[in-house]
Write a protein that holds these residues in place. Structure first.
Motif, PDB file in Angstrom:
ATOM      1  N   VAL A 192     117.238  53.510  58.311  1.00  0.00           N
ATOM      2  CA  VAL A 192     118.245  54.559  58.520  1.00  0.00           C
ATOM      3  C   VAL A 192     117.935  55.769  57.642  1.00  0.00           C
ATOM      4  CG1 VAL A 192     120.654  55.168  58.093  1.00  0.00           C
ATOM      5  CG2 VAL A 192     120.095  53.075  59.352  1.00  0.00           C
ATOM      6  N   ALA A 193     117.569  55.524  56.380  1.00  0.00           N
ATOM      7  CA  ALA A 193     117.261  56.634  55.473  1.00  0.00           C
ATOM      8  C   ALA A 193     116.122  57.485  56.029  1.00  0.00           C
ATOM      9  CB  ALA A 193     116.920  56.110  54.086  1.00  0.00           C
ATOM     10  N   ARG A 194     115.073  56.830  56.495  1.00  0.00           N
ATOM     11  CA  ARG A 194     113.955  57.584  57.084  1.00  0.00           C
ATOM     12  C   ARG A 194     114.363  58.213  58.409  1.00  0.00           C
ATOM     13  NH1 ARG A 194     110.737  52.436  56.091  1.00  0.00           N
ATOM     14  NH2 ARG A 194     110.182  52.554  53.880  1.00  0.00           N
ATOM     15  N   GLY A 195     115.200  57.522  59.155  1.00  0.00           N
ATOM     16  CA  GLY A 195     115.587  58.028  60.473  1.00  0.00           C
ATOM     17  C   GLY A 195     116.385  59.311  60.417  1.00  0.00           C
ATOM     18  N   VAL A 196     117.327  59.411  59.478  1.00  0.00           N
ATOM     19  CA  VAL A 196     118.165  60.604  59.408  1.00  0.00           C
ATOM     20  C   VAL A 196     117.495  61.744  58.654  1.00  0.00           C
ATOM     21  CG1 VAL A 196     120.274  59.216  59.485  1.00  0.00           C
ATOM     22  CG2 VAL A 196     119.371  59.934  57.258  1.00  0.00           C
ATOM     23  N   LEU A 197     116.392  61.477  57.972  1.00  0.00           N
ATOM     24  CA  LEU A 197     115.837  62.450  57.025  1.00  0.00           C
ATOM     25  C   LEU A 197     115.519  63.821  57.633  1.00  0.00           C
ATOM     26  CD1 LEU A 197     115.342  62.363  53.992  1.00  0.00           C
ATOM     27  CD2 LEU A 197     112.933  61.989  54.453  1.00  0.00           C
ATOM     28  N   PRO A 198     115.054  63.927  58.879  1.00  0.00           N
ATOM     29  CA  PRO A 198     114.820  65.288  59.391  1.00  0.00           C
ATOM     30  C   PRO A 198     116.048  66.193  59.309  1.00  0.00           C
ATOM     31  CG  PRO A 198     113.723  63.706  60.790  1.00  0.00           C
ATOM     32  CD  PRO A 198     114.541  62.905  59.809  1.00  0.00           C
ATOM     33  N   SER A 199     117.243  65.629  59.421  1.00  0.00           N
ATOM     34  CA  SER A 199     118.449  66.453  59.333  1.00  0.00           C
ATOM     35  C   SER A 199     118.758  66.878  57.905  1.00  0.00           C
ATOM     36  CB  SER A 199     119.653  65.698  59.908  1.00  0.00           C
ATOM     37  OG  SER A 199     120.030  64.627  59.058  1.00  0.00           O
ATOM     38  N   TYR A 200     118.089  66.276  56.937  1.00  0.00           N
ATOM     39  CA  TYR A 200     118.348  66.578  55.533  1.00  0.00           C
ATOM     40  C   TYR A 200     117.513  67.748  55.026  1.00  0.00           C
ATOM     41  CZ  TYR A 200     121.221  62.407  54.671  1.00  0.00           C
ATOM     42  OH  TYR A 200     122.223  61.466  54.668  1.00  0.00           O
ATOM     43  N   PHE A 201     116.701  68.325  55.890  1.00  0.00           N
ATOM     44  CA  PHE A 201     115.904  69.502  55.549  1.00  0.00           C
ATOM     45  C   PHE A 201     116.377  70.693  56.388  1.00  0.00           C
ATOM     46  CE2 PHE A 201     113.191  66.012  54.255  1.00  0.00           C
ATOM     47  CZ  PHE A 201     112.627  66.467  53.078  1.00  0.00           C
ATOM     48  N   ALA A 202     116.115  71.889  55.881  1.00  0.00           N
ATOM     49  CA  ALA A 202     116.483  73.083  56.626  1.00  0.00           C
ATOM     50  C   ALA A 202     115.789  73.129  57.975  1.00  0.00           C
ATOM     51  CB  ALA A 202     116.165  74.338  55.814  1.00  0.00           C
ATOM     52  N   ASP A 203     114.508  72.754  58.027  1.00  0.00           N
ATOM     53  CA  ASP A 203     113.772  72.694  59.299  1.00  0.00           C
ATOM     54  C   ASP A 203     112.600  71.733  59.136  1.00  0.00           C
ATOM     55  OD1 ASP A 203     112.714  73.034  61.795  1.00  0.00           O
ATOM     56  OD2 ASP A 203     112.748  75.220  61.747  1.00  0.00           O
ATOM     57  N   TYR A 204     112.899  70.455  59.198  1.00  0.00           N
ATOM     58  CA  TYR A 204     111.889  69.419  58.994  1.00  0.00           C
ATOM     59  C   TYR A 204     110.731  69.573  59.972  1.00  0.00           C
ATOM     60  CZ  TYR A 204     109.723  64.779  59.026  1.00  0.00           C
ATOM     61  OH  TYR A 204     108.823  63.740  58.988  1.00  0.00           O
ATOM     62  N   TRP A 205     111.039  69.774  61.231  1.00  0.00           N
ATOM     63  CA  TRP A 205     109.985  69.764  62.253  1.00  0.00           C
ATOM     64  C   TRP A 205     109.075  70.984  62.176  1.00  0.00           C
ATOM     65  CZ3 TRP A 205     114.821  67.862  64.728  1.00  0.00           C
ATOM     66  CH2 TRP A 205     114.837  66.467  64.772  1.00  0.00           C
ATOM     67  N   ALA A 206     109.538  72.057  61.559  1.00  0.00           N
ATOM     68  CA  ALA A 206     108.671  73.219  61.376  1.00  0.00           C
ATOM     69  C   ALA A 206     107.638  72.983  60.274  1.00  0.00           C
ATOM     70  CB  ALA A 206     109.505  74.450  61.043  1.00  0.00           C
ATOM     71  N   ASP A 207     107.878  71.988  59.429  1.00  0.00           N
ATOM     72  CA  ASP A 207     106.988  71.698  58.302  1.00  0.00           C
ATOM     73  C   ASP A 207     106.674  70.201  58.255  1.00  0.00           C
ATOM     74  OD1 ASP A 207     105.448  72.292  56.104  1.00  0.00           O
ATOM     75  OD2 ASP A 207     107.123  72.421  54.697  1.00  0.00           O
ATOM     76  N   GLU A 208     106.572  69.594  59.436  1.00  0.00           N
ATOM     77  CA  GLU A 208     106.469  68.136  59.507  1.00  0.00           C
ATOM     78  C   GLU A 208     105.195  67.602  58.874  1.00  0.00           C
ATOM     79  OE1 GLU A 208     107.292  64.542  62.709  1.00  0.00           O
ATOM     80  OE2 GLU A 208     107.061  66.612  63.427  1.00  0.00           O
TER      81      GLU A 208
END
Length: 309
Positions: A192-208
């Motif tokens: 769960v911690a890893r799963g939700v983590l993209p939402s914990y960044f301003a733009d995770y997928w732009a800096d994946e």
């Protein structure tokens, strides 16, 4: 206890309480570890979760100027779990273990930095055990938990979903949020911690490419949030924080979905003469997203309040 030096002083390891590296001692049948990196005024860092392992908190930019003491909170490893595990990890218990560790460091005063759930612990410690603190950094915290906090988080997660509608990674993030309420094992908690983590960044997928290794490295232990009697360790610090005497820096990311701007502004308003740092390009992980600005602000706060104390 920290192991005793060898008989030959020339070959003895440095077991001073703030020597670089990992330190271990036993306390009430549990193993307590902390990790020392850097040099300068002492800043003790308490990670979040509860139950997230300490490593994600490494702050190399701060280690250039401060002696960072990273605590392994009780419960995160099999040899430092309470008999009541996964229950019983209240703020009072975290704070009592933290006080013993701080006293072992053998310096007059330290700064305490708590992130996420660690910020709730740090606030409690500053309120009820302030004697050894020169200052406290409440990094992505809030004055309350419970329904009000949950409703605000749900609103922010919905806004995140709307912003990233159509992204192929979004369903996995939302599924992880949906699984939060049914966690009961370490494996589920880490997933769960890893799963939700993209939402914990301003733009995770732009800096994946840069952030994916950070995500994969996250480790976690399941901790229930209940005390030994299976009662939630509910938090409402609003009245108490108005009387806080320890100098405080409040740090909040503009895009944080869990402990976001509403709570950062409220903490700053409640705490007398607090300082506020808003990280405009960060979510919940400003020390990773804007490390230079984060480090400069925390360093400035520590140096100013260390001189005053």
């Amino acid at each position: 206890m920290v192991s005793s030096p060898a008989h030959n002083p020339a070959s003895a390891p440095d077991t001073a309480p703030l020597s670089p590296g990992t330190h271990t001692y036993r306390l009430g049948g549990l193993v307590q570890r902390y990790h020392v990196h850097g040099s300068g005024p002492v800043c003790v860092a308490h990670s979040g979760g509860p139950g997230i392992f300490w490593e994600y908190m490494r702050m190399p930019a701060l280690e250039e100027h401060l002696t960072m003491v990273y605590v392994e909170p009780i419960g995160t490893t099999t040899d430092n779990r309470l008999p009541s595990h996964p229950h019983g990890y209240t703020r009072e218990r975290y704070s009592s273990f933290l006080e013993i560790l701080i006293n072992r460091l053998e310096v007059p005063k330290v700064h305490l930095l708590g992130h996420s759930h660690g910020a709730f612990v740090a606030a409690y410690h500053a309120l009820y055990r302030p004697g050894r603190l020169a200052g406290v950094v409440l990094y992505e915290g809030a004055p309350v938990t419970g329904p009000e906090h949950g409703e605000e988080a749900a609103r922010m997660v919905e806004a995140f979903a709307a912003q990233h509608a159509g992204h192929p990674g979004l369903p996995g993030v939302m599924a992880a949020f949906g699984a939060m309420g049914s966690m009961s094992t370490d494996e589920q908690t880490a997933a769960v911690a890893r799963g939700v983590l993209p939402s914990y960044f301003a733009d995770y997928w732009a800096d994946e490419e840069r952030l994916a290794p950070f995500r994969e490295a996250v480790r976690a232990t399941y901790i229930s949030g209940l005390d030994e009697n299976l009662v939630p360790d509910a938090i409402d610090d609003r009245a108490a924080l108005k009387e806080l005497t320890v100098p405080a820096l409040v740090v909040v990311g503009r895009h944080d979905v869990i402990c976001g701007m509403r709570w950062g502004l409220e903490l700053d308003e409640l705490i007398p003469q607090s300082r506020l740092l808003v990280l405009e390009n960060s979510g919940h992980m400003g020390h990773v997203e804007e490390p230079e600005l984060f480090a400069a602000s925390v360093r400035g706060f520590v140096l100013a309040t260390a001189s005053a104390s």
